[in-house]
Design a protein around this motif. Sequence first.
Motif, short mmCIF file in Angstrom:
data_model
loop_
_atom_site.label_atom_id
_atom_site.label_comp_id
_atom_site.label_asym_id
_atom_site.label_seq_id
_atom_site.Cartn_x
_atom_site.Cartn_y
_atom_site.Cartn_z
N THR A 84 0.85 -1.19 0.00
CA THR A 84 0.00 0.00 0.00
C THR A 84 0.89 1.25 0.00
OG1 THR A 84 -0.07 0.14 2.42
CG2 THR A 84 -1.73 -1.25 1.32
N ALA A 85 0.29 2.40 -0.21
CA ALA A 85 1.05 3.65 -0.23
C ALA A 85 1.73 3.89 1.12
CB ALA A 85 0.14 4.81 -0.59
N LYS A 86 1.02 3.58 2.21
CA LYS A 86 1.61 3.77 3.55
C LYS A 86 2.78 2.83 3.78
CE LYS A 86 -2.46 5.57 5.96
NZ LYS A 86 -3.42 5.37 7.09
N GLU A 87 2.66 1.59 3.30
CA GLU A 87 3.75 0.62 3.46
C GLU A 87 4.97 1.05 2.65
OE1 GLU A 87 1.42 -3.60 4.33
OE2 GLU A 87 1.65 -2.90 2.25
N VAL A 88 4.73 1.60 1.47
CA VAL A 88 5.84 2.09 0.65
C VAL A 88 6.57 3.22 1.37
CG1 VAL A 88 6.44 3.31 -1.48
CG2 VAL A 88 4.84 1.40 -1.56
N MET A 89 5.82 4.14 1.96
CA MET A 89 6.44 5.26 2.68
C MET A 89 7.24 4.76 3.88
SD MET A 89 5.83 7.90 0.96
CE MET A 89 6.49 9.06 2.15
N ARG A 90 6.72 3.77 4.58
CA ARG A 90 7.45 3.21 5.73
C ARG A 90 8.75 2.56 5.27
NH1 ARG A 90 2.89 -0.42 8.21
NH2 ARG A 90 4.70 -1.51 9.10
N LEU A 91 8.69 1.86 4.16
CA LEU A 91 9.88 1.18 3.65
C LEU A 91 10.93 2.20 3.21
CD1 LEU A 91 11.25 -1.51 2.76
CD2 LEU A 91 10.17 -1.18 0.54
N LEU A 92 10.52 3.22 2.47
CA LEU A 92 11.47 4.21 1.94
C LEU A 92 12.03 5.10 3.04
CD1 LEU A 92 9.63 5.29 -1.34
CD2 LEU A 92 11.52 3.67 -1.09
N SER A 93 11.30 5.23 4.15
CA SER A 93 11.77 6.08 5.25
C SER A 93 12.72 5.35 6.18
CB SER A 93 10.56 6.59 6.05
OG SER A 93 9.69 7.35 5.23
N ALA A 94 12.85 4.05 6.01
CA ALA A 94 13.67 3.27 6.94
C ALA A 94 15.17 3.57 6.85
CB ALA A 94 13.40 1.78 6.72
N PRO A 95 15.80 3.60 5.66
CA PRO A 95 17.25 3.84 5.60
C PRO A 95 17.61 5.28 6.00
CG PRO A 95 16.43 2.82 3.57
CD PRO A 95 15.24 3.27 4.33
N ARG A 97 19.42 8.32 5.16
CA ARG A 97 19.95 8.89 3.92
C ARG A 97 21.16 9.79 4.14
NH1 ARG A 97 15.94 11.86 0.31
NH2 ARG A 97 17.68 11.55 -1.13
N SER A 98 21.50 10.08 5.40
CA SER A 98 22.67 10.91 5.66
C SER A 98 23.97 10.11 5.56
CB SER A 98 22.57 11.56 7.05
OG SER A 98 22.59 10.56 8.07
N LYS A 99 23.85 8.78 5.52
CA LYS A 99 25.01 7.90 5.39
C LYS A 99 25.02 7.25 4.02
CE LYS A 99 25.02 6.90 10.35
NZ LYS A 99 24.93 5.85 11.39
N VAL A 100 26.21 6.86 3.57
CA VAL A 100 26.34 6.32 2.21
C VAL A 100 25.49 5.07 2.04
CG1 VAL A 100 27.92 5.36 0.51
CG2 VAL A 100 28.66 7.28 1.94
N ALA A 101 25.58 4.14 2.99
CA ALA A 101 24.84 2.89 2.87
C ALA A 101 23.33 3.14 2.84
CB ALA A 101 25.20 1.95 4.02
N ASP A 105 20.77 2.40 -0.24
CA ASP A 105 19.63 1.51 -0.07
C ASP A 105 18.32 2.24 -0.38
OD1 ASP A 105 21.56 -0.24 0.68
OD2 ASP A 105 20.96 -0.40 2.78
N HIS A 106 18.24 3.50 0.04
CA HIS A 106 17.03 4.27 -0.26
C HIS A 106 16.87 4.45 -1.76
CE1 HIS A 106 14.92 8.11 -1.10
NE2 HIS A 106 14.09 7.67 -0.18
N ALA A 107 17.95 4.80 -2.45
CA ALA A 107 17.89 4.99 -3.90
C ALA A 107 17.53 3.67 -4.60
CB ALA A 107 19.22 5.53 -4.41
N LEU A 108 18.07 2.58 -4.09
CA LEU A 108 17.79 1.27 -4.68
C LEU A 108 16.31 0.90 -4.52
CD1 LEU A 108 18.85 -1.45 -5.88
CD2 LEU A 108 19.22 -2.19 -3.53
N LEU A 109 15.79 1.05 -3.31
CA LEU A 109 14.39 0.73 -3.06
C LEU A 109 13.46 1.63 -3.88
CD1 LEU A 109 14.54 0.36 0.84
CD2 LEU A 109 14.37 -1.50 -0.82
N LEU A 110 13.79 2.91 -3.94
CA LEU A 110 12.96 3.86 -4.69
C LEU A 110 12.97 3.53 -6.18
CD1 LEU A 110 11.22 6.41 -4.50
CD2 LEU A 110 13.29 7.76 -4.86
N ARG A 158 15.94 9.89 -9.88
CA ARG A 158 17.22 10.45 -10.34
C ARG A 158 17.86 11.29 -9.24
NH1 ARG A 158 21.39 12.15 -11.04
NH2 ARG A 158 22.47 12.89 -12.92
N ASP A 159 17.07 12.07 -8.51
CA ASP A 159 17.60 12.90 -7.42
C ASP A 159 18.15 12.03 -6.29
OD1 ASP A 159 16.88 15.12 -8.85
OD2 ASP A 159 15.01 15.48 -7.73
N ALA A 160 17.46 10.93 -5.98
CA ALA A 160 17.93 10.04 -4.92
C ALA A 160 19.25 9.39 -5.31
CB ALA A 160 16.87 8.97 -4.63
N ILE A 161 19.38 8.99 -6.57
CA ILE A 161 20.63 8.39 -7.04
C ILE A 161 21.75 9.43 -7.02
CG2 ILE A 161 21.77 7.47 -9.09
CD1 ILE A 161 19.20 5.99 -9.75
#
Length: 255
Positions: A84-95, A97-101, A105-110, A158-161
């Motif tokens: 669902t849209a909420k589950e997608v947001m929870r998944l993308l918010s997990a990594p 983003r201030s760290k390389v890894a 991972d966020h860019a990969l999932l997105l 593209r911005d996330a990558i």
Amino acid sequence: RALLYFFCFVRKLPARVEVEDVLAYRDELIKKRRKARTINTRLSVVRAYFSYLKARGDISLNPADTKLVSVPPPPEDMAGRVLTAKEVMRLLSAPDRSKVAGARDHALLLTMVRTSLRVSEVRNLRVSSLVWSHGRWTARVKVKGGRERTIPFPKDVRDAIEHYLKLDAQRRHNLHSDGDDAFIFQPLVNYRTLEFAKPLSARHINQIVNRWASYAGLNRAKQTLSPHDLRRTALPPASRRDRRVSAGRRHCSAR
């Protein structure tokens, strides 16, 4: 390979294979606890081969016909999951983003959840694959069969990558894994071979998806989130419905 396994088991020429031989092969696969998908795939290859021989006039009966050899029913989770849209947001918010890894991972999932690319297609993306064309970002992707397709690439992806590559620029420069021809998604550590100018493995991508799905509380007791579930989530509802109908027809005809 499927035909090789089959004929190594029956040890007969194609014209001498009987229905009982195919049934024995199916039962042997079940005895060895092969998955239903594996059994169905192998039997479908054998069935197609004998169908070809029948069309040529080499045999009069297809011994692997579904009317003669039933196949195991598909598993209940065969349809997979659509987030669902909420589950997608929870998944993308997990990594983080201030760290390389985390940025990787966020860019990969997105990328997977927005473009519906397969794991093999995502892992082989290179920096030069992303191109600005006709007022939008596009990506040149090698798809199944070795063909190359050009697909629209969302700006947020593209911005996330770009954010991830910016954080990872110094490491890539030091390890000589940068440049336009470099793979976008790379391993950050590789103590075994010390080779960094290579893409993430399919197993590593699966681990990344599973790790953040667990962190976001999306994994279920008997069903963990897979990379292909992100592809299903990205596909339009009409495409998913057509696929389910097609799969249902195949299952009914098999039964």
